[in-house]
Scaffold this active site. Structure first.
Site, PDB file in Angstrom:
ATOM      1  N   SER A   1       4.075  -2.225  10.724  1.00 18.59           N
ATOM      2  CA  SER A   1       5.188  -2.414  10.060  1.00 18.59           C
ATOM      3  C   SER A   1       5.681  -3.866  10.577  1.00 18.59           C
ATOM      4  O   SER A   1       7.091  -4.049  10.495  1.00 18.59           O
ATOM      5  CB  SER A   1       6.041  -1.902  12.001  1.00 18.59           C
ATOM      6  OG  SER A   1       4.907  -0.142  12.031  1.00 18.59           O
TER       7      SER A   1
ATOM      8  N   ASN B   1       0.455  -1.531  -0.274  1.00 17.94           N
ATOM      9  CA  ASN B   1      -0.325   0.556   0.042  1.00 17.94           C
ATOM     10  C   ASN B   1       0.851   1.363  -0.065  1.00 17.94           C
ATOM     11  O   ASN B   1       1.639   1.609   0.829  1.00 17.94           O
ATOM     12  CB  ASN B   1      -1.150   0.371   1.032  1.00 17.94           C
ATOM     13  CG  ASN B   1      -1.920   1.123   1.188  1.00 17.94           C
ATOM     14  OD1 ASN B   1      -1.866   1.976   0.279  1.00 17.94           O
ATOM     15  ND2 ASN B   1      -2.726   1.030   2.449  1.00 17.94           N
ATOM     16  N   TRP B   2       0.698   1.850  -1.279  1.00 13.85           N
ATOM     17  CA  TRP B   2       1.722   2.926  -0.903  1.00 13.85           C
ATOM     18  C   TRP B   2       1.195   4.552  -0.499  1.00 13.85           C
ATOM     19  O   TRP B   2       1.809   5.225  -0.835  1.00 13.85           O
ATOM     20  CB  TRP B   2       2.024   3.432  -2.551  1.00 13.85           C
ATOM     21  CG  TRP B   2       3.446   2.320  -3.404  1.00 13.85           C
ATOM     22  CD1 TRP B   2       3.706   1.021  -2.661  1.00 13.85           C
ATOM     23  CD2 TRP B   2       3.298   1.839  -5.060  1.00 13.85           C
ATOM     24  NE1 TRP B   2       4.479   0.180  -3.491  1.00 13.85           N
ATOM     25  CE2 TRP B   2       4.432   1.056  -4.607  1.00 13.85           C
ATOM     26  CE3 TRP B   2       3.500   2.195  -5.753  1.00 13.85           C
ATOM     27  CZ2 TRP B   2       5.628   0.645  -5.952  1.00 13.85           C
ATOM     28  CZ3 TRP B   2       4.264   2.258  -6.806  1.00 13.85           C
ATOM     29  CH2 TRP B   2       5.310   1.046  -7.062  1.00 13.85           C
ATOM     30  N   LYS B   3      -0.118   4.271  -0.247  1.00 13.50           N
ATOM     31  CA  LYS B   3      -0.805   5.454   0.087  1.00 13.50           C
ATOM     32  C   LYS B   3      -1.298   6.529  -0.611  1.00 13.50           C
ATOM     33  O   LYS B   3      -0.608   6.639  -2.047  1.00 13.50           O
ATOM     34  CB  LYS B   3      -0.096   5.670   1.276  1.00 13.50           C
ATOM     35  CG  LYS B   3      -0.046   4.432   2.743  1.00 13.50           C
ATOM     36  CD  LYS B   3       0.117   4.093   3.878  1.00 13.50           C
ATOM     37  CE  LYS B   3      -0.509   3.247   4.794  1.00 13.50           C
ATOM     38  NZ  LYS B   3       0.412   2.823   6.253  1.00 13.50           N
TER      39      LYS B   3
ATOM     40  N   GLU C   1      -6.703   4.919   8.235  1.00 10.12           N
ATOM     41  CA  GLU C   1      -6.284   6.228   7.730  1.00 10.12           C
ATOM     42  C   GLU C   1      -7.493   6.433   6.902  1.00 10.12           C
ATOM     43  O   GLU C   1      -8.374   7.903   7.122  1.00 10.12           O
ATOM     44  CB  GLU C   1      -4.798   6.353   6.784  1.00 10.12           C
ATOM     45  CG  GLU C   1      -4.231   5.663   7.381  1.00 10.12           C
ATOM     46  CD  GLU C   1      -3.362   5.692   6.946  1.00 10.12           C
ATOM     47  OE1 GLU C   1      -2.796   5.524   5.809  1.00 10.12           O
ATOM     48  OE2 GLU C   1      -2.001   5.192   7.776  1.00 10.12           O
TER      49      GLU C   1
ATOM     50  N   GLU D   1      -5.329  -4.967  10.754  1.00  6.81           N
ATOM     51  CA  GLU D   1      -3.671  -4.288  10.549  1.00  6.81           C
ATOM     52  C   GLU D   1      -4.457  -3.214  12.452  1.00  6.81           C
ATOM     53  O   GLU D   1      -5.285  -2.097  12.248  1.00  6.81           O
ATOM     54  CB  GLU D   1      -3.694  -2.510   9.751  1.00  6.81           C
ATOM     55  CG  GLU D   1      -3.950  -3.510   8.679  1.00  6.81           C
ATOM     56  CD  GLU D   1      -3.308  -2.494   7.623  1.00  6.81           C
ATOM     57  OE1 GLU D   1      -2.118  -2.619   7.274  1.00  6.81           O
ATOM     58  OE2 GLU D   1      -3.619  -1.773   7.764  1.00  6.81           O
TER      59      GLU D   1
ATOM     60  N   GLY E   1       2.814  -1.230   4.247  1.00  4.99           N
ATOM     61  CA  GLY E   1       2.750   0.343   4.171  1.00  4.99           C
ATOM     62  C   GLY E   1       4.827   1.002   3.584  1.00  4.99           C
ATOM     63  O   GLY E   1       4.946   1.087   2.646  1.00  4.99           O
ATOM     64  N   GLY E   2       5.309   1.254   4.564  1.00  5.55           N
ATOM     65  CA  GLY E   2       6.077   1.863   4.518  1.00  5.55           C
ATOM     66  C   GLY E   2       7.508   1.422   3.842  1.00  5.55           C
ATOM     67  O   GLY E   2       8.387   1.704   2.932  1.00  5.55           O
TER      68      GLY E   2
ATOM     69  N   GLY F   1       3.205   2.284  10.915  1.00  9.01           N
ATOM     70  CA  GLY F   1       4.251   3.465  10.768  1.00  9.01           C
ATOM     71  C   GLY F   1       4.334   3.721  11.728  1.00  9.01           C
ATOM     72  O   GLY F   1       4.886   4.469  11.463  1.00  9.01           O
TER      73      GLY F   1
ATOM     74  N   HIS G   1      -9.878   1.280   5.333  1.00  6.15           N
ATOM     75  CA  HIS G   1      -8.274   1.484   6.050  1.00  6.15           C
ATOM     76  C   HIS G   1      -7.692   2.420   6.872  1.00  6.15           C
ATOM     77  O   HIS G   1      -9.440   3.029   7.579  1.00  6.15           O
ATOM     78  CB  HIS G   1      -7.365   2.214   4.604  1.00  6.15           C
ATOM     79  CG  HIS G   1      -5.895   1.863   5.603  1.00  6.15           C
ATOM     80  ND1 HIS G   1      -4.977   2.603   5.842  1.00  6.15           N
ATOM     81  CD2 HIS G   1      -5.078   1.000   5.226  1.00  6.15           C
ATOM     82  CE1 HIS G   1      -3.439   2.502   6.374  1.00  6.15           C
ATOM     83  NE2 HIS G   1      -3.879   1.377   5.932  1.00  6.15           N
TER      84      HIS G   1
HETATM   85  P1  13P Z   1       3.995   0.484   7.438  1.00  5.67           P
HETATM   86  O1  13P Z   1       4.007  -1.336   7.097  1.00  5.67           O
HETATM   87  O2  13P Z   1       3.784   1.570   7.826  1.00  5.67           O
HETATM   88  O3  13P Z   1       3.153   0.523   9.352  1.00  5.67           O
HETATM   89  O4  13P Z   1       1.676   0.229   7.361  1.00  5.67           O
HETATM   90  C1  13P Z   1       0.439  -0.224   7.486  1.00  5.67           C
HETATM   91  C2  13P Z   1      -0.333   0.426   6.774  1.00  5.67           C
HETATM   92  O5  13P Z   1      -1.146   0.066   6.942  1.00  5.67           O
HETATM   93  C3  13P Z   1      -0.844  -0.963   5.459  1.00  5.67           C
HETATM   94  O6  13P Z   1      -1.994  -0.591   4.701  1.00  5.67           O
END
Ligand code: 13P
Length: 252
Positions: free
Chosen positions: A216, A8-10, A99, A170, A237-238, A176, A97
């Site tokens: 993470s 997920n590149w957000k 967020e 999640e 994510g990251g 993050g 999600h």
């Molecule tokens: P991180 O891997 O940056 O913690 O993000 C997880 C995430 O929200 C994937 O959708």
């Protein structure tokens, strides 16, 4: 079913960078993608075509959208329809999600509408669920996650194909932050979700719906996480923003 390794590149990456990262990923996974794994990249909408172009003709690599609006088309400024995602080459879409829930204020019922609409429109939907740290501390993990599952899947038919539906667990406090849920916490949460899915979708479908872990995930912990019962993939994510680290997770 294959393990789903999702990036997920957000809200990161301009088109050129997205193309470069996707091409780098294709090169790194060429001939090295394990048979039992499937890769999914979920870029921002503006980079869908770029990533789709880099993936053209490759097997085992799919494209997904980060969200959708539950309507075929219409006067919904700023939103995106499932048919538009499919037109851009998406097979998958995320709903709920954390967020979207906690930054944009989406509630359980709206997430449920999106999930059912996305499935009906022919997308495979990954419904995201997870508790906040204060909810976990207050012993509300099961109550929160089962509430999100019940509302998020309320209008999904019991005969849904297990390929078309996945759940991503999640924990909000692990996103993050560098904090990963420990193996025991992941195992317990996933077992609880699995039991709920079997109850809701029956003994044929319930065991086959994939449950991904997110929060993470890194090259250093991916193997451990993927070895836990009922962990059928990861949502990263990251660490998915660089082809090198995401490829290391995919092949962990
Ligand atoms: P991180 O891997 O940056 O913690 O993000 C997880 C995430 O929200 C994937 O959708």
């Amino acid at each position: 079913m294959k393990k789903l390794m999702a990036a997920n590149w957000k809200m990161y990456k301009m088109r050129a960078e997205a193309t470069a990262t996707a091409s780098d990923l294709v090169a790194r996974l060429d001939g090295r993608l394990p048979e039992d794994r499937e890769v999914l990249v979920i870029p921002p909408f503006t980079a869908l075509w770029a990533v789709g172009g880099a993936f053209a003709g490759k097997t085992g690599l799919s494209l997904g959208g980060q969200d959708l609006y539950p309507a075929k088309e219409g006067a919904f400024t700023g939103e995106i329809a499932p048919d538009m995602l499919r037109d851009a080459g998406c097979r998958y879409v995320l709903t709920g999600h954390s967020e979207r829930r906690h930054v944009l204020g989406e509630d359980d019922a709206f997430v449920g509408k999106k999930t059912a609409f996305g499935l009906a429109a022919g997308l495979s939907v990954i419904l995201c669920v997870g508790e906040k740290v204060e909810e976990r501390k207050a012993g509300q993990l099961e109550a929160v996650v089962t509430r999100q599952l019940a509302a998020g899947l309320a209008d999904v038919p019991s005969e849904v194909s297990p390929e078309a539906l996945a759940v991503a667990y999640e924990p909000v406090w692990a996103i993050g932050t560098g904090l990963t849920a420990g193996p025991k916490e992941v195992e317990e949460a996933h077992a609880m979700i699995r039991a709920w899915l079997i109850e809701r979708f029956g003994p044929q479908t319930g065991p086959s719906v994939r449950i991904l872990y997110g929060g993470s995930v890194k090259p250093g912990n991916a193997e451990l996480l993927l070895g836990i019962d009922n962990v059928d993939g990861v949502l990263v994510g990251g660490a998915s923003l660089e082809a090198e680290s995401f490829a290391a997770i995919v092949t962990a």
